[in-house]
Design a protein around this motif. Structure first.
Motif, PDB file in Angstrom:
ATOM      1  N   GLU A 197       1.047  -1.065  -0.057  1.00  0.00           N
ATOM      2  CA  GLU A 197      -0.090   0.229  -0.048  1.00  0.00           C
ATOM      3  C   GLU A 197       0.929   1.177  -0.016  1.00  0.00           C
ATOM      4  OE1 GLU A 197      -2.932   0.311   3.074  1.00  0.00           O
ATOM      5  OE2 GLU A 197      -4.042   1.738   2.218  1.00  0.00           O
ATOM      6  N   HIS A 233      -3.665   6.910  -0.695  1.00  0.00           N
ATOM      7  CA  HIS A 233      -3.252   5.402  -0.818  1.00  0.00           C
ATOM      8  C   HIS A 233      -3.660   4.610  -1.932  1.00  0.00           C
ATOM      9  CE1 HIS A 233      -2.761   5.273   3.868  1.00  0.00           C
ATOM     10  NE2 HIS A 233      -1.940   5.937   3.264  1.00  0.00           N
ATOM     11  N   ASP A 258      -9.648  -4.161   4.332  1.00  0.00           N
ATOM     12  CA  ASP A 258      -8.501  -3.241   4.890  1.00  0.00           C
ATOM     13  C   ASP A 258      -8.257  -3.813   6.331  1.00  0.00           C
ATOM     14  OD1 ASP A 258      -6.545  -1.734   5.288  1.00  0.00           O
ATOM     15  OD2 ASP A 258      -7.718   0.106   5.196  1.00  0.00           O
TER      16      ASP A 258
END
Ligand SMILES: [Zn+2]
Ligand SMILES: [Zn+2]
Length: 246
Positions: free
Chosen positions: A64, A72, A202
């Motif tokens: 990332e 991001h 995530d």
């Protein structure tokens, strides 16, 4: 499919985020394709891919990356070699700062059994000096997939940070965070209507793996050998689904 989970190398992730435990959680949760990334490093990519054949989960590995604007982006690759090469390039674009584990959290390098082998001393959760389009172009040149992470999120999301999707930004997917839905995101940002939207967890701890996911047809359930071909087919499918939500 859950293309955005972190290992214990990310300072914000739990120490339990090591290859066998993560892969078991994904397999048990019915995740067919798992994307494993860490902030600015692919240091655990090889360990994850070495552990993967024991589980019924296809794995992509990568990083990332934070652009100079604070956006991001996920860089996903099919092999540890490709992820590691891209990680080495990203390392040359990071400020030479050391991690402060007491402030930011520990950054653990692990093996395929999940044992800690070293601690990463560089500060990883920090912006590069690369513009968002530069990052995307470099990922494409390294034959990876580029997904804008949590585009709806105020912190480091593409839309709140830049205010729009740059027209020449190459993206294979735009990821919604677990805190919104495709319908809500499309109502707020109508310009997403023609985009390949997906949703990922995530995950920073095991319980979060697959907590939100993207449903794909069985023929897209494994990236196979030609990652960018799979990425193109996936993007076409996701655009089609987005248009149905709109
Ligand atoms: Zn992020
Ligand atoms: Zn993340």
């Amino acid at each position: 499919m859950d293309l955005h989970v972190h290992t214990a190398l990310s300072p914000c992730a739990a120490a339990e985020m090591v290859p066998p435990a993560m892969l078991l959680a994904a397999e048990r949760g019915g995740v067919a394709v798992l994307g494993v990334v860490d902030h600015s490093s692919a240091g655990n990519a090889a360990a994850v891919l070495e552990a993967a054949p024991a589980f019924d989960v296809a794995v992509l590995v990568g990083l990332e990356v934070e652009s100079v604007e604070g956006v991001h982006l996920l860089a996903l690759f099919a092999t540890a070699a490709a992820a590691t090469a891209f990680g080495a390039l990203v390392a040359t674009h990071l400020p030479p700062l050391r991690n402060r584990p007491d402030l930011f959290g520990e950054q653990m390098l692990v093996n395929e059994w999940g044992e800690v082998v070293a601690e990463e001393s560089r500060l990883l959760a920090v912006a590069t000096d690369l513009g968002v389009e530069e990052v995307a172009d470099l990922i494409l040149a390294h034959e990876g997939l580029c997904v804008a992470a949590h585009v709806d999120r105020t912190a480091n999301g593409l839309l709140p940070t830049l205010g729009f999707v740059p027209p020449r930004l190459h993206l294979d997917g735009l990821e919604l965070s677990r805190f919104t839905s495709p319908a809500a995101a499309l109502a707020r940002w109508p310009e997403l209507r023609r985009q390949p939207l997906l949703q990922s967890s995530d995950a920073h701890c095991l319980a979060e793996i697959g907590c939100v996911r993207t449903l794909v047809p069985a023929e897209l359930g494994s990236p196979g050998n030609a990652l960018q071909d799979w990425g193109r087919a996936l993007a076409e499918f996701l655009k089609e689904v987005t248009s149905r939500h709109a």
